[in-house]
Design a protein around this motif. Structure first.
Motif, PDB file in Angstrom:
ATOM      1  N   PHE A 125       4.219   8.386   8.192  1.00 23.49           N
ATOM      2  CA  PHE A 125       4.140   7.011   8.707  1.00 23.49           C
ATOM      3  C   PHE A 125       2.751   6.427   8.469  1.00 23.49           C
ATOM      4  O   PHE A 125       2.603   5.225   8.234  1.00 23.49           O
ATOM      5  CB  PHE A 125       4.474   6.999  10.205  1.00 23.49           C
ATOM      6  N   MET A 126       1.729   7.263   8.527  1.00 26.57           N
ATOM      7  CA  MET A 126       0.362   6.805   8.242  1.00 26.57           C
ATOM      8  C   MET A 126       0.258   6.328   6.792  1.00 26.57           C
ATOM      9  O   MET A 126      -0.342   5.275   6.517  1.00 26.57           O
ATOM     10  CB  MET A 126      -0.619   7.949   8.494  1.00 26.57           C
ATOM     11  N   ALA A 127       0.836   7.079   5.881  1.00 24.05           N
ATOM     12  CA  ALA A 127       0.819   6.686   4.472  1.00 24.05           C
ATOM     13  C   ALA A 127       1.590   5.383   4.266  1.00 24.05           C
ATOM     14  O   ALA A 127       1.129   4.469   3.576  1.00 24.05           O
ATOM     15  CB  ALA A 127       1.409   7.805   3.615  1.00 24.05           C
ATOM     16  N   LEU A 128       2.774   5.285   4.883  1.00 21.95           N
ATOM     17  CA  LEU A 128       3.595   4.083   4.723  1.00 21.95           C
ATOM     18  C   LEU A 128       2.937   2.866   5.358  1.00 21.95           C
ATOM     19  O   LEU A 128       2.969   1.765   4.803  1.00 21.95           O
ATOM     20  CB  LEU A 128       4.979   4.315   5.332  1.00 21.95           C
ATOM     21  N   GLU A 129       2.325   3.044   6.533  1.00 24.06           N
ATOM     22  CA  GLU A 129       1.683   1.920   7.218  1.00 24.06           C
ATOM     23  C   GLU A 129       0.490   1.407   6.409  1.00 24.06           C
ATOM     24  O   GLU A 129       0.220   0.200   6.395  1.00 24.06           O
ATOM     25  CB  GLU A 129       1.235   2.356   8.614  1.00 24.06           C
ATOM     26  N   THR A 130      -0.201   2.290   5.729  1.00 21.87           N
ATOM     27  CA  THR A 130      -1.292   1.860   4.845  1.00 21.87           C
ATOM     28  C   THR A 130      -0.751   0.964   3.738  1.00 21.87           C
ATOM     29  O   THR A 130      -1.320  -0.097   3.439  1.00 21.87           O
ATOM     30  CB  THR A 130      -1.991   3.089   4.230  1.00 21.87           C
ATOM     31  N   ILE A 131       0.356   1.381   3.140  1.00 22.92           N
ATOM     32  CA  ILE A 131       0.994   0.569   2.102  1.00 22.92           C
ATOM     33  C   ILE A 131       1.457  -0.760   2.678  1.00 22.92           C
ATOM     34  O   ILE A 131       1.280  -1.822   2.068  1.00 22.92           O
ATOM     35  CB  ILE A 131       2.189   1.327   1.480  1.00 22.92           C
ATOM     36  N   ARG A 132       2.059  -0.745   3.858  1.00 22.17           N
ATOM     37  CA  ARG A 132       2.582  -1.984   4.452  1.00 22.17           C
ATOM     38  C   ARG A 132       1.482  -3.014   4.689  1.00 22.17           C
ATOM     39  O   ARG A 132       1.670  -4.208   4.443  1.00 22.17           O
ATOM     40  CB  ARG A 132       3.279  -1.671   5.782  1.00 22.17           C
ATOM     41  N   LEU A 133       0.330  -2.561   5.161  1.00 25.84           N
ATOM     42  CA  LEU A 133      -0.751  -3.479   5.494  1.00 25.84           C
ATOM     43  C   LEU A 133      -1.479  -4.012   4.266  1.00 25.84           C
ATOM     44  O   LEU A 133      -1.881  -5.177   4.234  1.00 25.84           O
ATOM     45  CB  LEU A 133      -1.758  -2.784   6.423  1.00 25.84           C
ATOM     46  N   PHE A 134      -1.643  -3.164   3.261  1.00 26.60           N
ATOM     47  CA  PHE A 134      -2.519  -3.535   2.154  1.00 26.60           C
ATOM     48  C   PHE A 134      -1.788  -3.783   0.825  1.00 26.60           C
ATOM     49  O   PHE A 134      -2.368  -4.358  -0.086  1.00 26.60           O
ATOM     50  CB  PHE A 134      -3.586  -2.448   1.960  1.00 26.60           C
ATOM     51  N   GLU A 135      -0.531  -3.352   0.733  1.00 30.49           N
ATOM     52  CA  GLU A 135       0.269  -3.649  -0.458  1.00 30.49           C
ATOM     53  C   GLU A 135       1.686  -4.021  -0.012  1.00 30.49           C
ATOM     54  O   GLU A 135       2.641  -3.260  -0.208  1.00 30.49           O
ATOM     55  CB  GLU A 135       0.307  -2.451  -1.411  1.00 30.49           C
ATOM     56  N   PRO A 136       1.854  -5.197   0.594  1.00 25.00           N
ATOM     57  CA  PRO A 136       3.160  -5.571   1.156  1.00 25.00           C
ATOM     58  C   PRO A 136       4.295  -5.629   0.131  1.00 25.00           C
ATOM     59  O   PRO A 136       5.438  -5.324   0.467  1.00 25.00           O
ATOM     60  CB  PRO A 136       2.891  -6.959   1.775  1.00 25.00           C
ATOM     61  N   GLU A 137       3.997  -6.003  -1.111  1.00 21.97           N
ATOM     62  CA  GLU A 137       5.049  -6.050  -2.126  1.00 21.97           C
ATOM     63  C   GLU A 137       5.554  -4.649  -2.451  1.00 21.97           C
ATOM     64  O   GLU A 137       6.761  -4.435  -2.621  1.00 21.97           O
ATOM     65  CB  GLU A 137       4.525  -6.731  -3.391  1.00 21.97           C
ATOM     66  N   LEU A 138       4.652  -3.701  -2.531  1.00 25.16           N
ATOM     67  CA  LEU A 138       5.052  -2.308  -2.759  1.00 25.16           C
ATOM     68  C   LEU A 138       5.864  -1.795  -1.574  1.00 25.16           C
ATOM     69  O   LEU A 138       6.850  -1.068  -1.751  1.00 25.16           O
ATOM     70  CB  LEU A 138       3.819  -1.434  -2.973  1.00 25.16           C
ATOM     71  N   PHE A 139       5.475  -2.177  -0.377  1.00 27.33           N
ATOM     72  CA  PHE A 139       6.210  -1.776   0.820  1.00 27.33           C
ATOM     73  C   PHE A 139       7.668  -2.243   0.729  1.00 27.33           C
ATOM     74  O   PHE A 139       8.599  -1.483   1.025  1.00 27.33           O
ATOM     75  CB  PHE A 139       5.536  -2.350   2.062  1.00 27.33           C
ATOM     76  N   GLU A 140       7.871  -3.498   0.325  1.00 26.17           N
ATOM     77  CA  GLU A 140       9.230  -4.023   0.203  1.00 26.17           C
ATOM     78  C   GLU A 140      10.003  -3.294  -0.890  1.00 26.17           C
ATOM     79  O   GLU A 140      11.211  -3.078  -0.765  1.00 26.17           O
ATOM     80  CB  GLU A 140       9.180  -5.521  -0.091  1.00 26.17           C
ATOM     81  N   SER A 141       9.315  -2.914  -1.960  1.00 28.79           N
ATOM     82  CA  SER A 141       9.970  -2.166  -3.025  1.00 28.79           C
ATOM     83  C   SER A 141      10.429  -0.797  -2.531  1.00 28.79           C
ATOM     84  O   SER A 141      11.536  -0.345  -2.848  1.00 28.79           O
ATOM     85  CB  SER A 141       9.003  -2.001  -4.211  1.00 28.79           C
ATOM     86  N   ILE A 142       9.590  -0.136  -1.742  1.00 36.15           N
ATOM     87  CA  ILE A 142       9.971   1.156  -1.148  1.00 36.15           C
ATOM     88  C   ILE A 142      11.185   0.978  -0.247  1.00 36.15           C
ATOM     89  O   ILE A 142      12.144   1.746  -0.299  1.00 36.15           O
ATOM     90  CB  ILE A 142       8.787   1.751  -0.365  1.00 36.15           C
ATOM     91  N   LYS A 143      11.121  -0.044   0.570  1.00 35.77           N
ATOM     92  CA  LYS A 143      12.191  -0.299   1.542  1.00 35.77           C
ATOM     93  C   LYS A 143      13.532  -0.519   0.856  1.00 35.77           C
ATOM     94  O   LYS A 143      14.571  -0.053   1.340  1.00 35.77           O
ATOM     95  CB  LYS A 143      11.810  -1.520   2.380  1.00 35.77           C
ATOM     96  N   SER A 144      13.526  -1.209  -0.274  1.00 37.11           N
ATOM     97  CA  SER A 144      14.781  -1.538  -0.956  1.00 37.11           C
ATOM     98  C   SER A 144      15.248  -0.433  -1.905  1.00 37.11           C
ATOM     99  O   SER A 144      16.341  -0.528  -2.457  1.00 37.11           O
ATOM    100  CB  SER A 144      14.617  -2.845  -1.733  1.00 37.11           C
ATOM    101  N   ASN A 145      14.435   0.596  -2.112  1.00 35.22           N
ATOM    102  CA  ASN A 145      14.800   1.694  -3.018  1.00 35.22           C
ATOM    103  C   ASN A 145      14.943   3.019  -2.284  1.00 35.22           C
ATOM    104  O   ASN A 145      14.722   4.082  -2.873  1.00 35.22           O
ATOM    105  CB  ASN A 145      13.757   1.828  -4.131  1.00 35.22           C
ATOM    106  N   GLY A 146      15.316   2.954  -1.013  1.00 35.80           N
ATOM    107  CA  GLY A 146      15.400   4.164  -0.201  1.00 35.80           C
ATOM    108  C   GLY A 146      16.360   5.201  -0.746  1.00 35.80           C
ATOM    109  O   GLY A 146      16.048   6.398  -0.769  1.00 35.80           O
TER     110      GLY A 146
END
Length: 737
Positions: free
Chosen positions: A384-405
């Motif tokens: 979750f620490m790794a994912l939260e870092t992505i969510r805060l600083f690379e929101p587009e990548l976060f959405e890509s992760i979310k949609s490619n689960g």
């Protein structure tokens, strides 16, 4: 850290040496020494520059502490201009705040400063409190004139305190008093007398203000203030923080204020700002911002670079503190030191200053805490620490992760695409995702979270609670305890009750009947790996009771199919023969559907490594007896059962003689002829099927006999749709053959 929690949550600069964890104290102490050594000299403008979040305000606070430790008499004005909305208010507020400091520390300078302030702000016609200057009174030898001056000064100050607020309130309260019919006339007269007195006071105040302001020129007042400043023991430190927050007009006004006061001695201006931001705001068609600042700033220092090892230690300390405070029972599953070490360098690519760390931990604490359910954390804290870092600083990548689960958690290609993968298609998928999403900055975090990105054939790393586990992936994106998902706490409750056969049936049924039904089977797949043989046996029986509650579609990935496969896998994993036999016996004696037993018996071949032929025969006979009992006790219910055809074939396979005798009777009986025929029509008794299962039907009854019975029933019931359909299917069969 003594107060680490408040430090992180409030995102505020440090205020004392005890809070310095980045080695800023030595730098701040040297800067304070330089300021203290600047005595009896012309004004000095010092700038501390650095990016947002680099710790400028923290250094300022340490500088002030060092100065106060060495010299408590030094006048320090710590002014934040961005708190004021316009440039006029900023200038006014600055003079007002400095006046307050001077009155406390040095009354003589305060008197001279007030005169200078009034001229600077063009306030000679505005009301201000005046201080009694005894030196000026001594110069005037005329006693009556001194008395008059004292009286006028007193009246002026009284007027200043009382006149303005009452005049402002007059339109509201005064008008109400004068026109109110319930207020006595004498009270109205007194009100008028008070107002008249205040008016006279105000007039006297204006006269005094006018003549007092004309006693000296601006140059005279400035000279008086300069002489006072030259004689002070220590310079006055004026701090302007957060200049980069000001808009262009505010910033220009403040810089002009500094420039206009540079000819005073013993004034030190200490400016804090982001150099790039301020230079850009001061740049216009006539000048560059950097050139403008060079004309004002005499000494510039930059905030010390924060070393990676210092930031690393801050992150480690805050994470440890948070985990120590986190009240959960499954800590051993959610945060492993080796995992933390794997991602720390990736996190440091984003948490490059203290402000970024504040922002991250505020968000991390809030969102992770919301995933605690009954003292169980639903995700892995490191993932979750790794994912939260992505969510805060690379929101587009976060959405890509979310949609490619489904892809990132290793879901088979066929389930995702509906087609069989060619030899290299999965690898091409991974390569494409990497090309679009992975960079040097985020590679460490992404490859840690999703092992498929580094080895698409490896499934051993998909552990419980990890984001790469398909069953847990969605938990990382809800940021709240879900009412529809089985939580870690729920899994613990289920596991605790599986040692008791009665409790296991009850708790599984309760969860399946709740809103958490959908995720129950998926979570049990994970739980099964942790169970002993007895717990697995009880779980098999408990799950078998759910068969009739699941949907009836036996398609791939359906609820019922998943249940059957789970039960099958659980029995396969029981490695004690006695417990495996006991499990089958319990299933036969429990009130569950016979189909689930037949499904398992059809898979008995893979159990042979533990069961003998005699034991398999006994299990099969026990199931057959259960089906016979079902047919004999309630034949109508059996025929209506959607699995009657499957049970018939099982019955016929394992006791063909009895099956033929029993069903021959049913077909010859007019009451049961129609219902019995449903067994031999298509698959699972579907009327719309295209064929009669003649091979099965005519092993029970001769074709000529069947034809006679069919015609007899049709004559008696010419409008019966089912019999007409059977007649059509039979005729079609004869025609086709």
């Amino acid at each position: 850290m003594t107060d680490n929690q408040s430090f992180i949550h409030q995102d505020k600069p440090i205020s004392s040496k005890a809070d310095d964890f980045l080695g800023r104290n030595y730098f701040s102490e040297n800067l304070a020494k330089s300021i203290l050594s600047w005595k009896h000299k012309e004004s000095w403008v010092v700038a501390l520059t650095g990016k947002w979040g680099s710790g400028k305000t923290s250094i300022k606070n340490l500088v002030i502490q060092h100065i106060n430790d060495k010299n408590k008499d030094m006048i320090i004005l710590d002014f934040s201009p961005w708190e004021w909305s316009s440039q006029d208010l900023i200038t006014q507020a600055f003079f007002d705040e400095l006046e307050k400091k001077l009155i406390i520390k040095n009354r003589k300078i305060a008197l001279d400063f007030v005169d200078y302030k009034n001229f600077t702000l063009k306030k000679s016609n505005f009301r201000n409190l005046k201080f009694l200057d005894l030196k000026k009174l001594k110069k005037i030898k005329n006693l009556p004139l001194n008395i008059i001056r004292i009286i006028l000064l007193s009246l002026h100050n009284i007027s200043t305190v009382l006149y303005e607020p009452i005049i402002k309130l007059l339109p509201v309260f005064g008008t109400g008093i004068l026109i109110s019919p319930i207020i006595d006339d004498s009270l109205k007269k007194h009100f008028l007398y008070v107002f008249l007195s205040l008016f006279i006071l105000g007039s006297i105040s204006n006269i005094y203000q006018y003549f007092y302001a004309k006693t000296n020129s601006l140059r005279d007042n400035k000279n008086n203030l300069s002489k006072s400043l030259i004689n002070i023991k220590h310079p006055i430190l004026i701090i302007f923080d957060d200049l980069d927050r000001l808009n262009k007009s505010q910033l220009e006004s403040l810089m002009q204020l500094i420039k206009s006061n540079l000819d005073f001695n013993n004034l030190i201006f200490f400016l804090l700002y982001s150099k790039e931001v301020v230079e850009e705001k001061l740049t216009d068609n006539s000048q560059k911002g950097v050139d403008y600042l060079q004309k004002i700033i005499q000494y510039e220092v930059t905030t010390p670079i924060i070393e990676d090892f210092e930031l690393r230690q801050v992150i480690v300390n805050n994470f440890d503190m948070f985990m120590n405070d986190l009240n959960v029972k499954n800590k051993k599953d959610i945060a492993k030191p080796e995992d933390f070490q794997r991602i720390i360098n990736g996190v440091l690519n984003y948490l490059i200053d203290m402000r970024a760390i504040y922002r991250f931990f505020n968000s991390y604490r809030f969102n992770l805490t919301s995933l605690v359910n009954n003292h169980h954390l639903e995700v892995n804290a490191i993932d979750f620490m790794a994912l939260e870092t992505i969510r805060l600083f690379e929101p587009e990548l976060f959405e890509s992760i979310k949609s490619n689960g489904s892809f990132l958690t290793g879901q088979p290609y066929f389930e995702r695409t509906g087609k069989i993968a060619e030899s290299n298609e999965v690898k091409e998928e991974i390569d494409s995702f990497r090309k679009i999403n992975i960079s040097l900055k985020n590679a460490t975090l992404l490859e840690y979270m999703f092992p498929i990105l580094t080895d698409y054939s490896d499934r051993t790393k998909l552990k419980n609670l990890k984001i790469s586990s398909a069953e847990k992936f969605d938990n990382y994106f809800i940021y709240s305890s879900s009412k529809t998902k089985i939580s870690s706490y729920d899994v613990e409750l289920i596991k605790n009750d599986l040692s008791n056969d009665t409790n296991s049936v009850t708790i599984i049924d309760n969860y399946f009947s709740s809103t958490k039904r959908t995720s129950l089977l998926a979570q049990i797949y994970m739980l099964a790996k942790e169970l002993n043989n007895i717990e697995k046996s009880n779980l098999v029986v408990a799950l078998s009771h759910l068969f009739q509650k699941t949907n009836s579609t036996l398609s791939i990935s359906s609820e019922r199919q998943n249940l059957l496969l789970l039960v099958d896998n659980l029995i396969s994993s029981i490695d004690e023969v006695d417990i495996k036999i006991t499990t089958f016996n319990n299933l036969n004696h429990a009130n569950i559907h016979s189909y689930i037993l037949m499904f398992l018996i059809n898979s008995l071949e893979k159990y042979k490594n533990g069961l003998s032929d005699v034991q398999i025969s006994e299990i099969t006979q026990s199931t057959l007896n259960k089906i016979k009992h079902y047919i004999q006790v309630d034949y109508d219910k059996f025929i209506a059962d959607e699995y009657s055809r499957s049970m018939y074939f099982f019955f016929q396979k394992h006791d063909s003689k009895y099956a033929k005798a029993f069903f021959t009777v049913q077909l010859n009986d007019e009451r049961t002829f129609k219902s019995t025929l449903s067994i031999f029509i298509g698959n699972f008794g579907v009327i719309g099927s295209e064929a009669i299962d003649a091979s099965s039907l005519f092993t029970i009854i001769e074709e000529s006999k069947f034809k006679t019975l069919l015609n007899r029933f049709l004559i008696k019931n010419p409008d019966d749709k089912f019999i007409n359909n059977v007649s059509y299917l039979y005729s079609k069969r004869i025609f086709d053959t």
